[in-house]
Design a protein around this motif. Structure first.
Motif, PDB file in Angstrom:
ATOM      1  N   LEU A  24       0.834  -1.214   0.000  1.00 14.67           N
ATOM      2  CA  LEU A  24       0.000   0.000   0.000  1.00 14.67           C
ATOM      3  C   LEU A  24       0.866   1.260   0.000  1.00 14.67           C
ATOM      4  CD1 LEU A  24      -2.673  -1.356   2.459  1.00 14.67           C
ATOM      5  CD2 LEU A  24      -3.123  -0.644   0.094  1.00 14.67           C
ATOM      6  N   TYR A  25       1.985   1.207   0.702  1.00 16.72           N
ATOM      7  CA  TYR A  25       2.922   2.336   0.688  1.00 16.72           C
ATOM      8  C   TYR A  25       3.433   2.533  -0.745  1.00 16.72           C
ATOM      9  CZ  TYR A  25       6.329   5.708   2.354  1.00 16.72           C
ATOM     10  OH  TYR A  25       7.029   6.875   2.563  1.00 16.72           O
ATOM     11  N   GLY A  26       3.728   1.418  -1.409  1.00 14.09           N
ATOM     12  CA  GLY A  26       4.172   1.467  -2.802  1.00 14.09           C
ATOM     13  C   GLY A  26       3.126   2.061  -3.738  1.00 14.09           C
ATOM     14  N   GLN A  27       1.849   1.945  -3.355  1.00 12.91           N
ATOM     15  CA  GLN A  27       0.758   2.539  -4.147  1.00 12.91           C
ATOM     16  C   GLN A  27       0.543   4.014  -3.814  1.00 12.91           C
ATOM     17  OE1 GLN A  27      -2.882   0.196  -3.772  1.00 12.91           O
ATOM     18  NE2 GLN A  27      -1.687  -1.688  -3.794  1.00 12.91           N
ATOM     19  N   GLY A  28       1.323   4.536  -2.860  1.00 10.87           N
ATOM     20  CA  GLY A  28       1.238   5.967  -2.557  1.00 10.87           C
ATOM     21  C   GLY A  28       0.526   6.328  -1.261  1.00 10.87           C
ATOM     22  N   TYR A  29       0.083   5.350  -0.512  1.00 12.44           N
ATOM     23  CA  TYR A  29      -0.578   5.660   0.768  1.00 12.44           C
ATOM     24  C   TYR A  29       0.463   6.089   1.793  1.00 12.44           C
ATOM     25  CZ  TYR A  29      -4.839   3.896  -1.228  1.00 12.44           C
ATOM     26  OH  TYR A  29      -5.932   3.736  -2.039  1.00 12.44           O
ATOM     27  N   ARG A  30       0.119   7.123   2.576  1.00 16.01           N
ATOM     28  CA  ARG A  30       1.081   7.691   3.525  1.00 16.01           C
ATOM     29  C   ARG A  30       0.541   7.840   4.945  1.00 16.01           C
ATOM     30  NH1 ARG A  30       3.652   5.991   0.146  1.00 16.01           N
ATOM     31  NH2 ARG A  30       5.244   6.975  -1.131  1.00 16.01           N
ATOM     32  N   GLY A  31      -0.761   7.740   5.126  1.00 19.99           N
ATOM     33  CA  GLY A  31      -1.346   7.874   6.454  1.00 19.99           C
ATOM     34  C   GLY A  31      -2.286   6.718   6.750  1.00 19.99           C
ATOM     35  N   ILE A  32      -2.302   6.281   8.014  1.00 20.76           N
ATOM     36  CA  ILE A  32      -3.221   5.226   8.423  1.00 20.76           C
ATOM     37  C   ILE A  32      -3.925   5.675   9.701  1.00 20.76           C
ATOM     38  CG2 ILE A  32      -3.537   2.793   9.012  1.00 20.76           C
ATOM     39  CD1 ILE A  32      -0.690   2.307   7.879  1.00 20.76           C
ATOM     40  N   ILE A  33      -5.236   5.607   9.663  1.00 24.22           N
ATOM     41  CA  ILE A  33      -6.049   5.875  10.849  1.00 24.22           C
ATOM     42  C   ILE A  33      -6.534   4.525  11.361  1.00 24.22           C
ATOM     43  CG2 ILE A  33      -8.086   7.032  11.776  1.00 24.22           C
ATOM     44  CD1 ILE A  33      -7.937   8.939   9.309  1.00 24.22           C
ATOM     45  N   PHE A  34      -6.264   4.252  12.633  1.00 22.58           N
ATOM     46  CA  PHE A  34      -6.666   2.988  13.248  1.00 22.58           C
ATOM     47  C   PHE A  34      -7.691   3.212  14.347  1.00 22.58           C
ATOM     48  CE2 PHE A  34      -2.398   1.521  11.880  1.00 22.58           C
ATOM     49  CZ  PHE A  34      -2.683   0.246  11.413  1.00 22.58           C
ATOM     50  N   ASP A  35      -8.684   2.340  14.404  1.00 21.95           N
ATOM     51  CA  ASP A  35      -9.474   2.155  15.603  1.00 21.95           C
ATOM     52  C   ASP A  35      -8.591   1.280  16.516  1.00 21.95           C
ATOM     53  OD1 ASP A  35     -11.926   1.960  17.236  1.00 21.95           O
ATOM     54  OD2 ASP A  35     -11.889  -0.145  16.614  1.00 21.95           O
ATOM     55  N   GLN A 111      -6.987  10.816  -0.514  1.00 23.49           N
ATOM     56  CA  GLN A 111      -6.415   9.976  -1.578  1.00 23.49           C
ATOM     57  C   GLN A 111      -5.265   9.102  -1.078  1.00 23.49           C
ATOM     58  OE1 GLN A 111      -7.025  13.374  -2.087  1.00 23.49           O
ATOM     59  NE2 GLN A 111      -8.857  13.026  -3.313  1.00 23.49           N
ATOM     60  N   ASN A 112      -4.575   9.527  -0.007  1.00 25.04           N
ATOM     61  CA  ASN A 112      -3.412   8.739   0.431  1.00 25.04           C
ATOM     62  C   ASN A 112      -3.507   8.297   1.895  1.00 25.04           C
ATOM     63  OD1 ASN A 112      -2.765  11.085   1.825  1.00 25.04           O
ATOM     64  ND2 ASN A 112      -0.830  11.442   0.778  1.00 25.04           N
ATOM     65  N   THR A 113      -4.749   8.210   2.397  1.00 24.93           N
ATOM     66  CA  THR A 113      -4.987   7.763   3.772  1.00 24.93           C
ATOM     67  C   THR A 113      -5.814   6.486   3.770  1.00 24.93           C
ATOM     68  OG1 THR A 113      -4.948  10.057   4.544  1.00 24.93           O
ATOM     69  CG2 THR A 113      -5.954   8.438   6.019  1.00 24.93           C
ATOM     70  N   LEU A 114      -5.486   5.589   4.689  1.00 23.28           N
ATOM     71  CA  LEU A 114      -6.220   4.336   4.883  1.00 23.28           C
ATOM     72  C   LEU A 114      -6.894   4.369   6.249  1.00 23.28           C
ATOM     73  CD1 LEU A 114      -3.235   1.990   3.976  1.00 23.28           C
ATOM     74  CD2 LEU A 114      -5.157   2.534   2.468  1.00 23.28           C
ATOM     75  N   PHE A 115      -7.999   3.650   6.368  1.00 24.74           N
ATOM     76  CA  PHE A 115      -8.630   3.488   7.666  1.00 24.74           C
ATOM     77  C   PHE A 115      -8.774   1.997   7.962  1.00 24.74           C
ATOM     78  CE2 PHE A 115     -11.937   2.571  10.586  1.00 24.74           C
ATOM     79  CZ  PHE A 115     -11.657   3.444  11.618  1.00 24.74           C
ATOM     80  N   VAL A 116      -8.472   1.605   9.203  1.00 27.16           N
ATOM     81  CA  VAL A 116      -8.582   0.211   9.627  1.00 27.16           C
ATOM     82  C   VAL A 116      -9.419   0.160  10.900  1.00 27.16           C
ATOM     83  CG1 VAL A 116      -7.328  -1.881  10.284  1.00 27.16           C
ATOM     84  CG2 VAL A 116      -6.281  -0.264   8.668  1.00 27.16           C
ATOM     85  N   GLY A 117     -10.544  -0.578  10.852  1.00 28.33           N
ATOM     86  CA  GLY A 117     -11.402  -0.696  12.024  1.00 28.33           C
ATOM     87  C   GLY A 117     -12.242  -1.962  11.977  1.00 28.33           C
ATOM     88  N   LYS A 128     -15.815   5.975   5.121  1.00 26.15           N
ATOM     89  CA  LYS A 128     -16.348   6.036   3.750  1.00 26.15           C
ATOM     90  C   LYS A 128     -16.951   7.406   3.460  1.00 26.15           C
ATOM     91  CE  LYS A 128     -18.397   2.777   1.621  1.00 26.15           C
ATOM     92  NZ  LYS A 128     -17.894   1.952   0.531  1.00 26.15           N
ATOM     93  N   LYS A 129     -17.702   7.937   4.427  1.00 29.65           N
ATOM     94  CA  LYS A 129     -18.294   9.274   4.244  1.00 29.65           C
ATOM     95  C   LYS A 129     -17.203  10.333   4.082  1.00 29.65           C
ATOM     96  CE  LYS A 129     -21.009   9.318   7.874  1.00 29.65           C
ATOM     97  NZ  LYS A 129     -21.969   9.834   8.874  1.00 29.65           N
ATOM     98  N   ALA A 130     -16.041  10.101   4.716  1.00 31.13           N
ATOM     99  CA  ALA A 130     -14.913  11.033   4.616  1.00 31.13           C
ATOM    100  C   ALA A 130     -14.089  10.786   3.349  1.00 31.13           C
ATOM    101  CB  ALA A 130     -14.022  10.919   5.853  1.00 31.13           C
ATOM    102  N   GLY A 131     -14.434   9.718   2.589  1.00 29.85           N
ATOM    103  CA  GLY A 131     -13.747   9.450   1.325  1.00 29.85           C
ATOM    104  C   GLY A 131     -12.455   8.676   1.441  1.00 29.85           C
ATOM    105  N   ILE A 132     -12.264   7.983   2.564  1.00 27.99           N
ATOM    106  CA  ILE A 132     -11.017   7.256   2.828  1.00 27.99           C
ATOM    107  C   ILE A 132     -11.185   5.780   2.475  1.00 27.99           C
ATOM    108  CG2 ILE A 132      -9.368   6.621   4.639  1.00 27.99           C
ATOM    109  CD1 ILE A 132     -10.431   9.071   6.218  1.00 27.99           C
ATOM    110  N   ARG A 133     -10.127   5.166   1.954  1.00 29.60           N
ATOM    111  CA  ARG A 133     -10.137   3.724   1.669  1.00 29.60           C
ATOM    112  C   ARG A 133     -10.206   2.957   2.989  1.00 29.60           C
ATOM    113  NH1 ARG A 133      -5.646   0.353  -1.833  1.00 29.60           N
ATOM    114  NH2 ARG A 133      -6.568  -1.708  -1.557  1.00 29.60           N
ATOM    115  N   THR A 134     -11.122   1.976   3.040  1.00 32.25           N
ATOM    116  CA  THR A 134     -11.401   1.301   4.303  1.00 32.25           C
ATOM    117  C   THR A 134     -11.030  -0.177   4.311  1.00 32.25           C
ATOM    118  OG1 THR A 134     -13.671   0.854   3.578  1.00 32.25           O
ATOM    119  CG2 THR A 134     -13.316   2.861   4.877  1.00 32.25           C
ATOM    120  N   PHE A 135     -10.543  -0.619   5.465  1.00 33.49           N
ATOM    121  CA  PHE A 135     -10.275  -2.023   5.739  1.00 33.49           C
ATOM    122  C   PHE A 135     -11.074  -2.410   6.967  1.00 33.49           C
ATOM    123  CE2 PHE A 135      -6.760  -0.906   3.125  1.00 33.49           C
ATOM    124  CZ  PHE A 135      -6.337  -2.074   2.506  1.00 33.49           C
ATOM    125  N   LEU A 136     -12.030  -3.308   6.785  1.00 34.48           N
ATOM    126  CA  LEU A 136     -12.766  -3.868   7.909  1.00 34.48           C
ATOM    127  C   LEU A 136     -12.035  -5.123   8.348  1.00 34.48           C
ATOM    128  CD1 LEU A 136     -15.363  -3.915   9.711  1.00 34.48           C
ATOM    129  CD2 LEU A 136     -16.344  -5.446   7.989  1.00 34.48           C
TER     130      LEU A 136
END
Length: 165
Positions: A24-35, A111-117, A128-136
């Motif tokens: 994912l870093y290689g795809q350009g993601y730079r921030g991760i928000i975790f629950d 565009q470059n932030t992920l969310f994991v919860g 999703k409402k904030a437009g962030i790519r999500t991982f459940l």
């Protein structure tokens, strides 16, 4: 399709610890928000060796990391002190304000932030409402407070349709 689509995660994985963060870093993601609770450790549990190692690895890759929790500050701060990220407590998920605040503090964009919860109706819907790519992720521990147990029944219905699409 149907009414449940707004809750669908972008990815549904067994564990936060199995996500290919290097790729994912290689795809350009730079921030991760975790629950935290039931995403990284069992509900209310302190940071463990596995979570501490994950955060060390992610920071080594170059990620900015933010913990976003609906919990009170003592709980979130105690976990954060062990993993050394940043945090927002009493986040009001699924409201989007603190997802945006998290990105602002990490200097990232949707565009470059992920969310994991682990919860569809708070974590994933808000991201999703904030437009962030999500991982459940699947919840780490089955023992949960009654209001979460009730939400899990509804989540099962949504995930049934998610898996069938």
């Amino acid at each position: 399709m149907g009414i449940f689509q707004r809750f669908y995660p972008d990815e549904y994985v067994d564990s936060a610890y199995g996500i290919d963060f290097e790729g994912l870093y290689g795809q350009g993601y730079r921030g991760i928000i975790f629950d935290i609770d039931n995403t990284l450790v069992p509900h209310g549990a302190p940071a463990d060796d596995r979570s501490i190692a994950l955060f060390r690895r992610l920071k080594g890759l170059g990620y900015r990391i933010m913990l976003l929790s609906n919990n009170k500050e003592p709980r979130v701060k105690r976990f954060n002190d062990a993993v050394g990220a940043e945090y927002i407590y009493k986040a009001g998920k699924p409201g989007t304000a603190n997802y945006y605040k998290a990105m602002e503090r990490m200097h990232t964009s949707k565009q470059n932030t992920l969310f994991v919860g682990d919860q569809l109706f708070t974590d994933i819907w808000g991201a999703k409402k904030a437009g962030i790519r999500t991982f459940l992720v699947k919840p780490i521990h089955p023992k949960e407070e009654i209001q979460i147990v009730l939400k899990r029944y509804l989540e099962k219905i949504v995930l049934y349709f998610y898996k069938r699409r």
